[in-house]
Design a protein around this motif. Sequence first.
Motif, PDB file in Angstrom:
ATOM      1  N   ALA A  18       0.836  -1.203   0.000  1.00  0.00           N
ATOM      2  CA  ALA A  18       0.000   0.000   0.000  1.00  0.00           C
ATOM      3  C   ALA A  18       0.872   1.255   0.000  1.00  0.00           C
ATOM      4  CB  ALA A  18      -0.938  -0.003   1.197  1.00  0.00           C
ATOM      5  N   LEU A  19       1.916   1.251   0.817  1.00  0.00           N
ATOM      6  CA  LEU A  19       2.810   2.404   0.871  1.00  0.00           C
ATOM      7  C   LEU A  19       3.515   2.589  -0.470  1.00  0.00           C
ATOM      8  CD1 LEU A  19       3.998   4.723   2.470  1.00  0.00           C
ATOM      9  CD2 LEU A  19       5.711   3.136   3.371  1.00  0.00           C
ATOM     10  N   GLU A  20       4.008   1.516  -1.051  1.00  0.00           N
ATOM     11  CA  GLU A  20       4.689   1.607  -2.351  1.00  0.00           C
ATOM     12  C   GLU A  20       3.725   2.089  -3.441  1.00  0.00           C
ATOM     13  OE1 GLU A  20       7.943   1.401  -2.841  1.00  0.00           O
ATOM     14  OE2 GLU A  20       8.094   1.110  -0.681  1.00  0.00           O
ATOM     15  N   TYR A  21       2.500   1.593  -3.425  1.00  0.00           N
ATOM     16  CA  TYR A  21       1.492   2.025  -4.398  1.00  0.00           C
ATOM     17  C   TYR A  21       1.222   3.525  -4.236  1.00  0.00           C
ATOM     18  CZ  TYR A  21      -2.746   2.063  -7.203  1.00  0.00           C
ATOM     19  OH  TYR A  21      -3.692   2.339  -8.166  1.00  0.00           O
ATOM     20  N   ALA A  26       1.586   9.057  -6.072  1.00  0.00           N
ATOM     21  CA  ALA A  26       1.946  10.451  -5.793  1.00  0.00           C
ATOM     22  C   ALA A  26       2.968  10.961  -6.808  1.00  0.00           C
ATOM     23  CB  ALA A  26       2.476  10.580  -4.370  1.00  0.00           C
ATOM     24  N   ARG A  27       3.941  10.129  -7.139  1.00  0.00           N
ATOM     25  CA  ARG A  27       4.929  10.524  -8.157  1.00  0.00           C
ATOM     26  C   ARG A  27       4.241  10.810  -9.497  1.00  0.00           C
ATOM     27  NH1 ARG A  27       9.264   5.884  -7.189  1.00  0.00           N
ATOM     28  NH2 ARG A  27      10.574   6.914  -5.669  1.00  0.00           N
ATOM     29  N   ARG A  28       3.384   9.897  -9.912  1.00  0.00           N
ATOM     30  CA  ARG A  28       2.741  10.023 -11.234  1.00  0.00           C
ATOM     31  C   ARG A  28       1.794  11.205 -11.325  1.00  0.00           C
ATOM     32  NH1 ARG A  28       1.465   4.021 -13.541  1.00  0.00           N
ATOM     33  NH2 ARG A  28       3.577   3.231 -13.322  1.00  0.00           N
ATOM     34  N   THR A  29       1.247  11.616 -10.213  1.00  0.00           N
ATOM     35  CA  THR A  29       0.285  12.718 -10.224  1.00  0.00           C
ATOM     36  C   THR A  29       0.877  14.018  -9.683  1.00  0.00           C
ATOM     37  OG1 THR A  29      -0.579  12.063  -8.044  1.00  0.00           O
ATOM     38  CG2 THR A  29      -1.692  11.164 -10.000  1.00  0.00           C
ATOM     39  N   ASP A  30       2.200  14.022  -9.480  1.00  0.00           N
ATOM     40  CA  ASP A  30       2.888  15.196  -8.946  1.00  0.00           C
ATOM     41  C   ASP A  30       2.223  15.681  -7.651  1.00  0.00           C
ATOM     42  OD1 ASP A  30       4.869  17.169  -8.873  1.00  0.00           O
ATOM     43  OD2 ASP A  30       3.599  18.607  -9.931  1.00  0.00           O
ATOM     44  N   GLU A  64       7.623   8.515   7.070  1.00  0.00           N
ATOM     45  CA  GLU A  64       7.998   9.827   6.529  1.00  0.00           C
ATOM     46  C   GLU A  64       9.368   9.765   5.856  1.00  0.00           C
ATOM     47  OE1 GLU A  64       7.528  12.349  10.002  1.00  0.00           O
ATOM     48  OE2 GLU A  64       5.806  13.314   9.048  1.00  0.00           O
ATOM     49  N   GLN A  65      10.322   9.077   6.478  1.00  0.00           N
ATOM     50  CA  GLN A  65      11.654   8.945   5.875  1.00  0.00           C
ATOM     51  C   GLN A  65      11.582   8.212   4.545  1.00  0.00           C
ATOM     52  OE1 GLN A  65      14.257   7.083   8.690  1.00  0.00           O
ATOM     53  NE2 GLN A  65      14.479   8.921   9.936  1.00  0.00           N
ATOM     54  N   ARG A  66      10.814   7.136   4.492  1.00  0.00           N
ATOM     55  CA  ARG A  66      10.684   6.358   3.255  1.00  0.00           C
ATOM     56  C   ARG A  66      10.095   7.214   2.140  1.00  0.00           C
ATOM     57  NH1 ARG A  66      10.879   4.836  -0.974  1.00  0.00           N
ATOM     58  NH2 ARG A  66       9.986   3.000  -1.923  1.00  0.00           N
ATOM     59  N   VAL A  67       9.097   8.001   2.463  1.00  0.00           N
ATOM     60  CA  VAL A  67       8.457   8.861   1.461  1.00  0.00           C
ATOM     61  C   VAL A  67       9.423   9.949   1.007  1.00  0.00           C
ATOM     62  CG1 VAL A  67       6.563  10.493   1.077  1.00  0.00           C
ATOM     63  CG2 VAL A  67       6.142   8.349   2.311  1.00  0.00           C
ATOM     64  N   ARG A  68      10.162  10.550   1.922  1.00  0.00           N
ATOM     65  CA  ARG A  68      11.132  11.598   1.556  1.00  0.00           C
ATOM     66  C   ARG A  68      12.280  11.035   0.715  1.00  0.00           C
ATOM     67  NH1 ARG A  68      10.079  13.881   7.089  1.00  0.00           N
ATOM     68  NH2 ARG A  68       8.615  15.558   6.653  1.00  0.00           N
ATOM     69  N   ARG A  69      12.707   9.796   1.031  1.00  0.00           N
ATOM     70  CA  ARG A  69      13.750   9.157   0.212  1.00  0.00           C
ATOM     71  C   ARG A  69      13.264   8.940  -1.216  1.00  0.00           C
ATOM     72  NH1 ARG A  69      14.802   5.789   4.815  1.00  0.00           N
ATOM     73  NH2 ARG A  69      13.606   4.137   3.812  1.00  0.00           N
ATOM     74  N   ALA A  70      11.965   8.820  -1.379  1.00  0.00           N
ATOM     75  CA  ALA A  70      11.382   8.668  -2.723  1.00  0.00           C
ATOM     76  C   ALA A  70      11.259  10.016  -3.432  1.00  0.00           C
ATOM     77  CB  ALA A  70      10.019   7.990  -2.625  1.00  0.00           C
ATOM     78  N   GLY A  71      11.663  11.093  -2.758  1.00  0.00           N
ATOM     79  CA  GLY A  71      11.644  12.412  -3.368  1.00  0.00           C
ATOM     80  C   GLY A  71      10.325  13.146  -3.264  1.00  0.00           C
ATOM     81  N   LEU A  72       9.484  12.756  -2.335  1.00  0.00           N
ATOM     82  CA  LEU A  72       8.166  13.374  -2.184  1.00  0.00           C
ATOM     83  C   LEU A  72       8.070  14.149  -0.881  1.00  0.00           C
ATOM     84  CD1 LEU A  72       6.019  10.287  -3.184  1.00  0.00           C
ATOM     85  CD2 LEU A  72       6.473  12.287  -4.609  1.00  0.00           C
ATOM     86  N   GLU A  73       7.190  15.132  -0.864  1.00  0.00           N
ATOM     87  CA  GLU A  73       6.857  15.801   0.387  1.00  0.00           C
ATOM     88  C   GLU A  73       6.055  14.819   1.229  1.00  0.00           C
ATOM     89  OE1 GLU A  73       4.938  19.592   0.007  1.00  0.00           O
ATOM     90  OE2 GLU A  73       6.198  20.121  -1.699  1.00  0.00           O
ATOM     91  N   ALA A  74       6.365  14.761   2.518  1.00  0.00           N
ATOM     92  CA  ALA A  74       5.720  13.776   3.383  1.00  0.00           C
ATOM     93  C   ALA A  74       5.119  14.438   4.606  1.00  0.00           C
ATOM     94  CB  ALA A  74       6.741  12.733   3.828  1.00  0.00           C
ATOM     95  N   ASP A  75       4.001  13.892   5.010  1.00  0.00           N
ATOM     96  CA  ASP A  75       3.358  14.296   6.252  1.00  0.00           C
ATOM     97  C   ASP A  75       2.698  13.047   6.808  1.00  0.00           C
ATOM     98  OD1 ASP A  75       2.486  15.910   8.323  1.00  0.00           O
ATOM     99  OD2 ASP A  75       0.730  16.641   7.237  1.00  0.00           O
ATOM    100  N   ALA A  76       2.703  12.888   8.103  1.00  0.00           N
ATOM    101  CA  ALA A  76       2.075  11.713   8.712  1.00  0.00           C
ATOM    102  C   ALA A  76       1.465  12.128  10.040  1.00  0.00           C
ATOM    103  CB  ALA A  76       3.093  10.603   8.919  1.00  0.00           C
ATOM    104  N   GLU A  77       0.375  11.474  10.363  1.00  0.00           N
ATOM    105  CA  GLU A  77      -0.333  11.808  11.593  1.00  0.00           C
ATOM    106  C   GLU A  77      -0.998  10.563  12.158  1.00  0.00           C
ATOM    107  OE1 GLU A  77      -3.868  14.838  12.903  1.00  0.00           O
ATOM    108  OE2 GLU A  77      -2.498  15.474  11.314  1.00  0.00           O
ATOM    109  N   ILE A  78      -1.102  10.533  13.479  1.00  0.00           N
ATOM    110  CA  ILE A  78      -1.828   9.478  14.175  1.00  0.00           C
ATOM    111  C   ILE A  78      -3.040  10.115  14.839  1.00  0.00           C
ATOM    112  CG2 ILE A  78      -1.791   7.773  16.038  1.00  0.00           C
ATOM    113  CD1 ILE A  78       1.226   7.602  15.690  1.00  0.00           C
ATOM    114  N   ARG A  79      -4.176   9.502  14.671  1.00  0.00           N
ATOM    115  CA  ARG A  79      -5.392   9.944  15.363  1.00  0.00           C
ATOM    116  C   ARG A  79      -5.983   8.758  16.094  1.00  0.00           C
ATOM    117  NH1 ARG A  79      -8.443  14.906  12.944  1.00  0.00           N
ATOM    118  NH2 ARG A  79      -6.656  16.136  12.332  1.00  0.00           N
ATOM    119  N   THR A  80      -6.484   8.994  17.284  1.00  0.00           N
ATOM    120  CA  THR A  80      -7.111   7.927  18.062  1.00  0.00           C
ATOM    121  C   THR A  80      -8.586   8.237  18.271  1.00  0.00           C
ATOM    122  OG1 THR A  80      -6.522   8.981  20.152  1.00  0.00           O
ATOM    123  CG2 THR A  80      -4.986   7.349  19.296  1.00  0.00           C
TER     124      THR A  80
END
Length: 137
Positions: A18-21, A26-30, A64-80
């Motif tokens: 799911a993360l890789e997809y 995100a890359r393909r749609t800028d 977030e690190q994995r997404v940034r290594r892919a060259g994308l802007e990253a944001d992550a959040e946890i909600r309970t």
Amino acid sequence: MNGKIMVLFDSLSVRKEALEYAIELARRTDSSLVSLFLIDSSGMEPAGAPDWEIQGQQIVGEVEQRVRRAGLEADAEIRTGNPSSELMKFLADYRSPRAIVWGGKFSADGMKRHRDHWLSRIKDRLGCPVVVPARKT
């Protein structure tokens, strides 16, 4: 960046496909990528909260690190809380994503029908497509 792609998890377990997809979409749609972890707090003991919060922050940081290594802007959040309620509140606070990539499981035992899952019950109100990537065989 022209928009956001959301990858949505309903636990601290990250489905790599799911993360890789989501990264590739995100890359393909800028687009940038936002990861949202929804933790159902019903039945959670207050004494156990610090453990999952520490674990959650580590996982969020790794994603977030994995997404940034892919060259994308990253944001992550946890909600309970209640997952469907927390997702709707999150979407009300932020601009709707172009698409939501589902990274969770439909049920803990694998037997529950998809249509009975909380995400299936609200997907028509989300305002964007929901993608469920399958494992490559």
